[in-house]
Every structure is written in C-alpha cells, then in structure tokens.
Design a protein around this motif. Structure first.
Motif, PDB file in Angstrom:
ATOM      1  N   LYS A 123      44.651  29.811  -6.143  1.00  0.00           N
ATOM      2  CA  LYS A 123      45.374  30.423  -4.904  1.00  0.00           C
ATOM      3  C   LYS A 123      45.388  29.222  -3.677  1.00  0.00           C
ATOM      4  CE  LYS A 123      44.384  35.207  -4.170  1.00  0.00           C
ATOM      5  NZ  LYS A 123      43.750  36.144  -3.492  1.00  0.00           N
ATOM      6  N   LEU A 124      45.583  29.448  -2.499  1.00  0.00           N
ATOM      7  CA  LEU A 124      45.612  28.113  -1.475  1.00  0.00           C
ATOM      8  C   LEU A 124      44.101  27.668  -1.682  1.00  0.00           C
ATOM      9  CD1 LEU A 124      47.709  29.426   1.481  1.00  0.00           C
ATOM     10  CD2 LEU A 124      48.198  27.940  -0.313  1.00  0.00           C
ATOM     11  N   LEU A 125      43.839  26.555  -1.384  1.00  0.00           N
ATOM     12  CA  LEU A 125      42.411  25.935  -1.294  1.00  0.00           C
ATOM     13  C   LEU A 125      41.926  26.200   0.008  1.00  0.00           C
ATOM     14  CD1 LEU A 125      43.205  22.496  -2.982  1.00  0.00           C
ATOM     15  CD2 LEU A 125      42.185  24.206  -3.953  1.00  0.00           C
ATOM     16  N   PRO A 126      40.624  26.878   0.068  1.00  0.00           N
ATOM     17  CA  PRO A 126      39.872  26.967   1.173  1.00  0.00           C
ATOM     18  C   PRO A 126      39.794  25.534   1.964  1.00  0.00           C
ATOM     19  CG  PRO A 126      38.592  27.932  -0.702  1.00  0.00           C
ATOM     20  CD  PRO A 126      39.657  27.011  -1.288  1.00  0.00           C
ATOM     21  N   GLU A 127      39.749  25.913   3.392  1.00  0.00           N
ATOM     22  CA  GLU A 127      39.825  24.886   4.600  1.00  0.00           C
ATOM     23  C   GLU A 127      38.564  24.466   4.674  1.00  0.00           C
ATOM     24  OE1 GLU A 127      42.830  23.481   5.321  1.00  0.00           O
ATOM     25  OE2 GLU A 127      44.173  24.835   4.703  1.00  0.00           O
ATOM     26  N   PRO A 128      38.465  23.245   5.057  1.00  0.00           N
ATOM     27  CA  PRO A 128      37.097  22.657   5.569  1.00  0.00           C
ATOM     28  C   PRO A 128      36.704  23.283   6.756  1.00  0.00           C
ATOM     29  CG  PRO A 128      38.275  20.910   4.693  1.00  0.00           C
ATOM     30  CD  PRO A 128      39.340  22.015   4.634  1.00  0.00           C
ATOM     31  N   GLY A 129      35.378  23.436   7.053  1.00  0.00           N
ATOM     32  CA  GLY A 129      35.131  24.252   8.355  1.00  0.00           C
ATOM     33  C   GLY A 129      34.641  25.722   8.303  1.00  0.00           C
ATOM     34  N   LEU A 130      35.289  26.299   7.209  1.00  0.00           N
ATOM     35  CA  LEU A 130      35.238  27.829   6.850  1.00  0.00           C
ATOM     36  C   LEU A 130      33.961  27.893   5.950  1.00  0.00           C
ATOM     37  CD1 LEU A 130      38.565  29.123   6.609  1.00  0.00           C
ATOM     38  CD2 LEU A 130      37.266  29.168   8.605  1.00  0.00           C
ATOM     39  N   ILE A 131      33.407  29.121   5.913  1.00  0.00           N
ATOM     40  CA  ILE A 131      32.300  29.437   4.986  1.00  0.00           C
ATOM     41  C   ILE A 131      32.718  30.317   3.842  1.00  0.00           C
ATOM     42  CG2 ILE A 131      29.891  30.684   4.804  1.00  0.00           C
ATOM     43  CD1 ILE A 131      29.565  29.347   7.715  1.00  0.00           C
ATOM     44  N   LEU A 132      32.492  29.896   2.727  1.00  0.00           N
ATOM     45  CA  LEU A 132      32.643  30.923   1.519  1.00  0.00           C
ATOM     46  C   LEU A 132      31.524  31.437   1.340  1.00  0.00           C
ATOM     47  CD1 LEU A 132      34.902  31.131  -0.651  1.00  0.00           C
ATOM     48  CD2 LEU A 132      33.311  29.860  -1.902  1.00  0.00           C
ATOM     49  N   THR A 133      31.664  32.946   1.254  1.00  0.00           N
ATOM     50  CA  THR A 133      30.622  33.765   1.017  1.00  0.00           C
ATOM     51  C   THR A 133      30.945  34.412  -0.626  1.00  0.00           C
ATOM     52  OG1 THR A 133      31.522  35.794   1.868  1.00  0.00           O
ATOM     53  CG2 THR A 133      30.269  34.349   3.298  1.00  0.00           C
ATOM     54  N   ALA A 134      29.629  34.468  -1.183  1.00  0.00           N
ATOM     55  CA  ALA A 134      29.884  34.858  -2.548  1.00  0.00           C
ATOM     56  C   ALA A 134      28.849  35.846  -2.897  1.00  0.00           C
ATOM     57  CB  ALA A 134      29.889  33.672  -3.531  1.00  0.00           C
ATOM     58  N   LYS A 135      29.190  36.821  -3.952  1.00  0.00           N
ATOM     59  CA  LYS A 135      28.142  37.751  -4.205  1.00  0.00           C
ATOM     60  C   LYS A 135      28.482  38.371  -5.525  1.00  0.00           C
ATOM     61  CE  LYS A 135      31.084  42.085  -2.945  1.00  0.00           C
ATOM     62  NZ  LYS A 135      31.182  43.178  -2.148  1.00  0.00           N
ATOM     63  N   GLY A 136      28.751  37.458  -6.548  1.00  0.00           N
ATOM     64  CA  GLY A 136      28.702  37.971  -7.858  1.00  0.00           C
ATOM     65  C   GLY A 136      29.672  38.988  -8.282  1.00  0.00           C
ATOM     66  N   TYR A 137      29.544  39.336  -9.402  1.00  0.00           N
ATOM     67  CA  TYR A 137      30.785  40.286  -9.995  1.00  0.00           C
ATOM     68  C   TYR A 137      30.252  41.797  -9.776  1.00  0.00           C
ATOM     69  CZ  TYR A 137      32.544  36.459 -12.575  1.00  0.00           C
ATOM     70  OH  TYR A 137      33.122  35.301 -12.955  1.00  0.00           O
ATOM     71  N   PRO A 138      31.543  42.589  -9.515  1.00  0.00           N
ATOM     72  CA  PRO A 138      31.220  43.925  -8.999  1.00  0.00           C
ATOM     73  C   PRO A 138      30.442  44.732  -9.905  1.00  0.00           C
ATOM     74  CG  PRO A 138      33.586  43.478  -9.589  1.00  0.00           C
ATOM     75  CD  PRO A 138      32.785  42.339  -9.981  1.00  0.00           C
ATOM     76  N   TRP A 139      30.278  44.678 -11.057  1.00  0.00           N
ATOM     77  CA  TRP A 139      29.525  45.548 -11.695  1.00  0.00           C
ATOM     78  C   TRP A 139      27.940  45.239 -11.709  1.00  0.00           C
ATOM     79  CZ3 TRP A 139      33.289  42.368 -13.670  1.00  0.00           C
ATOM     80  CH2 TRP A 139      32.792  41.061 -14.361  1.00  0.00           C
ATOM     81  N   ASP A 140      27.488  44.322 -11.048  1.00  0.00           N
ATOM     82  CA  ASP A 140      26.205  43.761 -10.896  1.00  0.00           C
ATOM     83  C   ASP A 140      25.824  43.561  -9.453  1.00  0.00           C
ATOM     84  OD1 ASP A 140      23.776  43.741 -12.313  1.00  0.00           O
ATOM     85  OD2 ASP A 140      23.953  41.359 -12.303  1.00  0.00           O
ATOM     86  N   ASN A 141      26.615  43.781  -8.568  1.00  0.00           N
ATOM     87  CA  ASN A 141      26.237  43.299  -7.126  1.00  0.00           C
ATOM     88  C   ASN A 141      25.813  44.659  -6.188  1.00  0.00           C
ATOM     89  OD1 ASN A 141      28.791  44.239  -6.367  1.00  0.00           O
ATOM     90  ND2 ASN A 141      29.534  41.881  -5.957  1.00  0.00           N
ATOM     91  N   ARG A 142      25.835  45.647  -6.781  1.00  0.00           N
ATOM     92  CA  ARG A 142      25.689  46.753  -6.003  1.00  0.00           C
ATOM     93  C   ARG A 142      24.289  47.628  -6.494  1.00  0.00           C
ATOM     94  NH1 ARG A 142      30.974  49.758  -3.921  1.00  0.00           N
ATOM     95  NH2 ARG A 142      32.053  48.080  -2.941  1.00  0.00           N
TER      96      ARG A 142
END
Lengths: 629, 629
Positions: free
Chosen positions: A262-281
């Motif tokens: 997709k579009l490349l994330p812009e510098p200055g923003l914060i990427l938050t990540a939480k893993g795959y849905p089957w293992d992150n709740r």
C-alpha cells in the motif's frame, strides 16, 4: 458464603528498584478486630491470593489497598483455562479470582497495579454485587509494540522504523519479532498513530494495515472438511499464504521493511503493531462472566492484551468515571475494545468515562447467534458457535426464550422457544432441549438468538477519541440512550449492524435515541462511511432496525458523508447541526451528506446543514416524499 | 454410580466411501432387556457420547462394538482442557470420556476406530476397573509426515525429498509445512527410517535430526526473569534462533532442502518429521489420570500424536497383548513413547506385547521431582514443577509420604513428611502442607518426590523393535522384573537414569532383575552408549542405584560397548552370552565391552563373551578386585 463482615487494608510502598514492601493490616470493624503484619518482596500475587483464601473462609467484604505501586507476576497466580468471548481461549493467571463471591468491594485507594505477562487482572465469574474502584491497571510490558517511521524510499519500496530500547526485537528469517518477557509477536495487525494529535493518523487506511501476507500457489490441502461451518483454528489461518514483508536490520534499533503493498508510511508517524488476530487477544484487564451487579468506579486501564473489559451473560453493569488511556508515552492503550458486552441483561450503563487510543471500539453491545446444526428430536437440537472466538460462550440458561431466525426471510425471529436444558458438548457444539416442540419451519443453518439476553444501554457524558475503529457498536433490541458524549473516532462513531456474516453478533436495534452528542471529525481513518451508520451484513430490502431518534447533536465533519441509513423503519433526525470543520482534507468530496436505502418512515426536521455536499440526501425510491429539512 | 447392569452392542459396517451405518442394540441381559435401533452417517462420536450419557444415568457396564471401521470426528466430541504429563497441555476432544466411572468394559469386538484431528481416543480420569479390549486405534491423517530421500548433492549441500499425495504440504517463505486437516507441522524433529528393515536407519544420528535452527546475533531480550526456574513456554523456545533449512519446490511433490549441517541423508531412506517438540505431543491414544485397575487387552495402536498410552497417578495397570505398530505403509507408529507411566502405584504389568516404530521409548516408568520454592510456615512450603511438560501434574494426595532430596549430597531422600493438604495454585506452583514440621535442612532448590507413588513393574514376553530412542526407561525403586523380551532399539535397550537435570523424572532403581532377554543389535542409531546403561544426570560418586541382577540374557551386538554401570551398589551379571553379530559395521571399535564407574559390590560370573572388544571390562578404581568371568 459467610455473610460476616471483616476489613482488610493492604498498605503498599514502592521501594528502590523493583523491591516492594507492603503491610496487611486488619483494622477494627464493628464485628471485630483482625490485625496482622506482613512484609513482602516484589510479587504481590501470592499475598493477594492468600487474602482471597481467607475471604472464602471468613467472609471479608472489603479489600483496601493504600496508594502505591504493586507488581503482579503470573508464576504464583491462580490459573484457569478461560473461554472468553471475542478473545482467544487461553490459560490465564490472576491475583483476583473473584469467583462465586458476593458483596465484595475492592478499593485500590488510588494505587497502581502493574501486571506482568499473561494475566487477567480481575477475573469475575458467577459473582454478584462486586465493586472495583480507585485503581489504575497497567502492564510492565505491553502486548503490542510501537516504532517511529523515520524514512521511506518510493524507488525501493521500503520504509524504515526506529525501535526504542523498550521494545526488544529480533529478526528471524526476515521476520521482525517483538520480544516480551512472557510473549512475543510479529508485526501482524498494524496501524499508524500521529504523535502530534496522539491519536490514530488521518487516512491511515491508505497506508495500513501493512500487507503482511500474500497468496501461495501450490497444491495445498483439498478443502473437504466434514463440518464446513468450523473454519480452521486461528493459528492455521495463515494456510495458503506466506509473508510478504521482509525486515532488514540496518543498525541496532533501525529496521528497514521491504515488500509493503500500500502507500509507504510517512516519516514522523508511529507504527503500532500487535501481531496476528488469532494470538493477540489473550489478557483482557477485566473479564466478567455470568455475574450480577458490577460497578467499576474511578478505574483507569492503561493497557491490556485484549479488551479493557469483556462481560458475558451478566446483568446490571455500571462503569462510572472509567478511563481507558495509554501510559508511559505509549500511543496505544488496550490492544482491543475498551469495553465489550455479550449476552448481557438488565442495564449496561457507561457514564462520565473516557476512552482513548484503544485499538478497537469503545464499546460493542450484542448478543450471539448460534447456528442450527442438527434436529435431534421433537424438542431438541444441536447447535454450533459460528465464530471461533465465541467458542465456549453460553447462549442461555433454562427458562430463557430463544428466537429462531431465518435471515433469508427476516432479520427478526419467526418463532420463540423456552429452554428446558442445555448440554454443552464442547466449546463449539451444544445440545438444546426446549419445553415446546421445535417449530416446523426450523431447519439446519437457521440462527438462534437469546431474546432474554439483551440489555438496555446508557452511554452518557463520555469521551471517545484517538482510537482505532468505531466508537459504539450497538446490537440490542432494548432501549438505548446515547446522550451528551464526545466522539473523535477513526471509523464510525456509531455503528448499528446485524453482524450475521462473520462475527455472529446478534441483536437488531429497535429503540435508539442519540441526543446532545458532539461528533468531531469522525471516520477520519480513510473509509467512505457515515459517522452514524445502520447496516446489516445481509444485503436485502428487509427491515433490520426500528424506532431511531437522532436529535440535537452537533456534527463537525471534514468530509461529506456523515449518515448512512439502511433497512430502518422509523427514523427521526431532528435539531442537529452539521458543520464543515475543515480539519482534514475531504477524502470523498463527491459523496452526499446522507444516504438512505431500504428504509421507511423517515423524518428529517429542523436540522442546520452547513456542510459542502452538493447532494444532502441521497435516498432510494422507497420513500419518494423524503426531504431534508 | 448405579451398579445395575446393562449391555450395549454397537454393530458397525463400513459402507461405500466415508459413509458408515451402525446399529445400536441393547440385547437382553439377566437384569432386563433394553433394545433400540439407530442408524447414522459417518461420525460415530455423537452416538458413542449418547451411550455415555445413558451409562451415567443407567449404569451400563459393557459397551460392545461389532467388527467394522468407525470414524470419530472432534466437532461433536466432548471437550476438555487437559494437563497431560510429558505432553502439551491442550484442548482435546473425545468420544470416550471415561471420567468418574467404575466397572466398565469397552469391547471393540475386533473393530477399528479411525480418529480425525486433535482427539484423545480414550480419556480416563478418576475411574476404576476399566477394561479396553479387542480394538485397533488409528488416525485418518497422522500427526507426523514421511518423505523418501531421492537425491543428495555434496557440492551444493542439498538433498531432495519425494513427498507422496498423502502428505499435503506448502512452502512458506522457504519453510516446508506439512498440512493436515486439523493441524500442521514444519520439519522440526526428524529421523531416518530404512524401508528395507522397516525400522530406524542404522547410524541415523550422523544424519539426523536435521539441523533446523541456527543462533541469531542481536540485542534480543535481556534474561531477567523473576522466577528463573520457569523456562520460556515451549513455543518461545525458538527465541534467539532462526531457521537454518530452506525448502525449494523443484516440482509438485519434489522438494530440495538447503542448509543442513550434518551428513546429507542417503537416497532410498525415508525421512520422518513431526514438527517442533513444544507442539507435537497433543493427542495421545490413551490418557489415564488417577485411575485404578485398568486393563488393555488385545489392543492395537497404529498411531497417536503423542504417546500411545500415558498414565499418571494411577494404580495397577495391565497391558496384555498390546501392540503399537504402524499402518498403511507408514514407517512410524506413535509420534512419542508407546507407553509412559508417571507417579503410578501398585503394579504396572506389560506382557505379551509388541512395540514397533514409535518415535520414542517403548516405556518410561518414573516419578516426578518438584522443586522447593518457598518455605511458607513451619509445616508448609511452595513448590514448583520443573519441566513445562509436567505442568499440572499432581505430586501427591493427603496421607502420602514425600521425600526431600538434596542431590548435592545424595540421590536418596534425607527426610520424609506426610501430606496434610495440597493446594494447586496453578499448573506450575502448589502449596503443600505436612502433618510434621518441615525438616530443618530443607532449603530452596531441594527436590521433593512422592515415596508412595512408585509402582512395581513387570515387562515380560514383549518385543520392542524399530523405534527411535530407548526400549525401557526405568525409574522406580520398587521391584522390577524384565523377563523374556526381545529388544532391537536405536538407542539403549534399557536405560536406568536419574533424570534430575531436565525432565525432573524421579525414582532411583533399587531392585531390578533383567533375565532371559534377547538384545539384538541395539543402540544402532549411532551413539556411543551401552545397550544397558545406568547413569544419573548429576556427575558424582554417590550411589544412585541398588541391587541389580542381569542374568541369562543374550546380547547379539555389532559394536563393543554393551554395558555401562555408573553409581550402582550391588550389581550381578551372570549367565549372559555376548555374541558378535556382524549385522552392522562397528561404530566405536576402540571401546571396551563394559564400562564401570563409581560403583561397588559388582559380580560378573559365568558369562560367555564372544565379542571383539580388546578390553572387556573397563572399571575405575572403586573395586580393584573386579574381574569379568
């Protein structure tokens, strides 16, 4: 349970480093005096559990903590295997096993409880009259991770992440893995936050979620499952795909990501990540199952590896001055919904509360559909849970009324039966026996909902801001009042669905009032949707929703479309003001302000439209007289 | 439980395709006549469960099946979360929940039961007088996979696998994944089989296990766990490593493996793979917990995703004419031990039985050590399970005697206490209270064993052949008789250990007779070890084992070393014949035939040594008079 009263005061002090010492004193009570001292190192878990043991034998009605910071580790925690709706079914550890208890007040006294690893801070089952107050919940290490976007390269199709020391990681065969003491996760589900607004970034849907998977070509496994309704268990959903992204360490803490689509994330923003849905709740902060009369008052949840609060089959629940918000400079608070209510009864009240930066809705109130699998006798049937994260959920109890739904003909039930008995054969399959014979129309594939397991809902004087996804997801046919709230949400502020298709979340709205709210630049994440939106999963002309009143609200909006009305009978929109905020560039300038489909008995009166849409009301031909006033 | 008698006969017929029809008839019994008919499609699970429901209410003592093939699927199976020793703790489904039952005979009548997915065919808990007979157990899809080695290339350091249609796979980012309907696994743990001998391949240890992992360099996670005894949960053991192997599909079914770091597998052999250890022991065929008087008679286990039989805390167990063997042309039968007994009591008898091609020992009989973690009061302590696959195991029950062990000073307990109560706080941590005060010497890190939870053991007239790993692993201080068996095992035929270091398996042998057995070319997998071997994990001069009599056996061996005696007091070796078989090339021709260390009171009499070792007896100086005769 004994009804005798006693009091416990736990006084905590945070000493140097992780060393913690606290004193447990039983202070004089009208019914007697109990007092003792106890000095501990840094794991409060075994000491609180010892109080629960005493509670069971002696009937203590209050646990009081003094202000301070208490650490809770799982190693000496009470362990359960817990089937939790909308979460993974997991082994969990807790210091607060509020199970089969009545009349207990846990007063944190302003304390902060820091949890470590796969714990459920408050585990409530089969209990009544439980109050939790004056406490802040956080985790030493969050279940998600955050990284600053520092560069991107359109030619190479890469972007670079700066990962702080607080998020240890390693790269395995090109896969970035964030390491926690008790857990780990790959990028998986991701979304951009804006550190200036401290909320989800504008138009993030054009950039995220990162495209983590691509299709594999191969002979794979023929799909010939005996019971096709049961999808693969979550962890096998990767089947038929492989990772699209590749991580490269440029230097310690500086990671280049290749292969995003997709579009490349812009510098200055914060990427938050939480893993795959089957293992992150896997670790909600508060889990409530089949309880009555729960009050959370002056409670702050800074994080959870899942929802802030998940309540099932429970009656009369109140959140007052309840806050979900991030801590320690993190962008994200809870990694899923702030609150979530499944099959609850009585009244759910959420008031004077604040919901910031959680990675899913502020609340979702719904029932469940289960699917008819077998007709077993004149009075009994086998039914199956539709979504794997509803495994273990209990549709109802003897004496409750079950409705049978055939979505092809109506969103509402065509027959009612009364439960005689429930046999839970396993977490997906149950045998239900009714007092009446099964209706003759009943067939395999029809849905069953519990008509007695829907609550009234009040959401009043609340703030919902900066989070991913919706504000309120409303699926209950009982009276709903949404009054005097502030919304600034990435997707819809209020979504009224029939979630029959994927999540099997039941409950068609039939009595909804939305009044005196401010909708401040909602749906800014990039989707072309209304700020308030009525929409069933099944596309047809049947009526799904009744009796809606949206009045005296203010919509401050940067885009045109703010209202979508589908499959509603009885819709009043009056006294509302719609203002062009100019806060963000419009994403869909060609859209109308309001879209109406398959609905009747609508009224738009005394509204003040100051937006820029050339078409205010785009209605299909069900109601040719309809005008916007 | 009612004591009334009834009989059920389930008559099964395999029809075309997967369609199965069977009739359930209640035949006349002395106590009355019950009869009904039932016709079903291809899932026997709900029908057998219906019989169990009736059993509970009516007290049925026999379930009889007619010869035929029955398929069991998990979707309508009874579900449990099961803590199983030496397995992963898992959600499991069963059609035979033999829980809290007495006096039940399940007679398969020669039937074959085919299981699908994550099922435990026979789940026995808290039951007594249970007989299982005349039945064959298999799985439609095994939990392991097999592939023919068709080429290797020393220059490119690759080898090629031909994978049959019965083992669907896909390659994700270079990783070969075998796909099952309900499960999947990467290569993980592997070993070579020889299709000519239909057993583990000679010297396979030089080629396998495939070197799946390599170390990562990176900042990773600082190791600062609060409770260091608890290793990471199994699935996090990959931490700090990445995959070394890369799979490349040359054409459908033909896979090239790159990056192996041992000798390249030879064409013509079969590589068997079962995935990683933390996820490949999830479906044993028979699980027995806290039961009494179990008999398996004329039972064949063709496969299990884990052990064939795992029994814990159970008393008086007999296997007679019990067979573990592969089916359908597979090389492998069960993917772990054929049988395994933890903390059992009374007598374990294994007779007239056959153990072929399982991927671990034929049997392992042991207790458990738990580790002292906290001294909590004069009479109580906190203790922790040492190995994550012993999670949930119960050390003992009130009234039983617990021994305290300090391995630095002795392998035997220095004090005995009697259990007053056990509080299982979680699956790793329990609070034990004793009737006596704790011994003053007791300290954190000492081990606890249950002195009342060891069985006598008889293994008689059995054949153990073609499997990976050992024949018998013996850790019980009660009387053991190993009589008239045939061994052809890849590692030791008989290993007598003190598994204190990793597995926390307790029980020092003190009364062992090994007589009239044939040891036919054992330890042919490549390790330099004795065919019979006594060895504690802890290297010191203390006595670990007592009173051993090895007499009148025949050792047919291709290598020199056949006996290792360490830390034994009282060892008699008499009337044995040792023959140079010439069946394989010797691997360690410089070794002595017998090695003795840290032992005393040994006697070698009337043996007939016809081997090739230049030194027959290599003993340290503890017993200078020792000679081999």
């Amino acid at each position: 349970m004994s009804n005798q009263l006693a009091g416990i005061s736990i006084v905590g002090l945070l000493l140097a480093g992780l060393l913690l010492s606290f004193t447990v004193e039983r202070t004089p009570e009208p019914t007697g005096v109990i007092s003792f001292d106890l000095s501990i190192a840094d794991d409060a878990t075994p000491h609180v559990l010892a109080e629960f043991r005493r509670n069971r034998s002696e009937g203590i009605s209050r646990m009081e903590f003094a202000k301070g910071t208490y650490h809770f580790y799982p190693e000496k925690g009470a362990e359960f295997f817990s089937y939790i709706s909308n979460h993974k079914d997991v082994q969990v550890w807790t210091a607060f096993p509020i199970i089969d208890l009545q009349n207990l007040v846990i007063d944190g006294g302003g304390a902060t409880f820091i949890f470590h690893g796969r714990m459920i801070p408050f585990l409530l089952e089969e209990s009544s009259d439980i109050t939790l107050k004056n406490v802040t919940v956080d985790w030493a290490e969050p279940f998600h991770s955050e990284a600053l976007v520092v560069a991107n390269d359109q030619n190479q199709n890469t972007f670079d992440l700066r990962i702080g020391e607080e998020y240890p990681y390693e790269i395995r065969n090109g896969e970035l893995i964030f390491l926690k003491e008790y857990y780990e996760h790959p990028l998986g589900q991701t979304i951009l936050f804006d550190p200036e607004t401290r909320g989800v970034a504008y138009n993030t849907e054009a950039y995220t979620p990162l495209t983590t998977a691509k299709r594999l070509n191969g002979r794979g496994l023929p799909d010939a499952r005996k019971y096709p309704l049961d999808a693969l268990p979550g962890e096998l959903l990767v089947r038929g795909t492989e990772r699209r992204l590749r991580a490269e360490e440029l230097s310690p803490g500086l990671i280049r990501i290749h292969g995003h689509n997709k579009l490349l994330p812009e510098p200055g923003l914060i990427l938050t990540a939480k893993g795959y849905p089957w293992d992150n709740r896997i670790a909600p902060a508060i889990r409530i199952f089949h309880c009555q009369d729960f009050l959370a008052e002056n409670v702050t949840i800074h994080h959870a590896g899942g929802m802030g609060l998940i309540a099932e089959n429970s009656t009369d629940l109140t959140l007052d001055n309840y806050e979900v918000s991030p801590s320690n400079g993190r962008m994200v608070s809870t990694s899923a919904d702030a609150t979530h209510f499944v099959g609850c009864r009585g009244t759910v009240t959420i008031k004077n509360s604040r919901f910031f930066n959680q990675l899913d809705d502020a609340t979702n109130v719904h029932g469940t559909y289960q699917v008819v699998e077998d007709i077993l006798s004149t009075h009994s049937l086998g039914m199956r849970v539709g979504h794997h994260q509803q495994q273990g959920s209990q549709l109802g109890y003897p004496g409750e009324r079950i409705g049978a739904v055939d979505l092809d003909s109506s969103f509402f039930s065509y027959a009612e039966m009364t439960i005689e008995s429930v046999e839970k054969v396993n977490s997906r399959y149950s045998i239900l026996t009714f007092r009446e014979p099964l209706p003759t129309a009943l067939a395999r594939g029809h849905l069953l909902e519990n008509l007695d397991a829907y609550p009234e809902l009040v959401v009043k004087n609340c703030t919902i801001s900066g989070n991913r996804a919706r504000g309120l997801l409303l699926s209950t046919p009982r009276k709903i009042v949404i009054d005097s709230n502030y919304f600034h949400t990435e997707m819809e502020a209020i979504l009224v669905p029939v979630e029959s298709g994927k999540w099997y979340e039941a409950g068609s709205v039939t009595d909804l009032t939305v009044t005196n709210n401010t909708f401040d630049n909602c749906n800014y994440g990039g989707r072309n949707r209304g700020v308030i939106r009525f929409i069933p999963d099944d596309e047809n002309e049947n009526i799904a929703f009744l009796n809606v009143n949206v009045s005296d609200n203010e919509f401050r909006h940067f885009d045109n479309l703010f209202l979508e009305v589908n499959n509603v009978n009885g819709f009043r929109f009056a006294g509302n003001t719609i203002i062009d905020s100019g806060s963000f560039p419009a994403l869909y300038p060609g859209e109308p302000a309001i879209r109406v489909r398959a609905s009747r008995n609508l009224e738009f009166r005394n509204n003040d439209y100051r937006g820029r849409a050339r078409v205010i009301l785009d209605a299909d031909n069900n109601d040719t007289e309809l005008t916007f006033e």
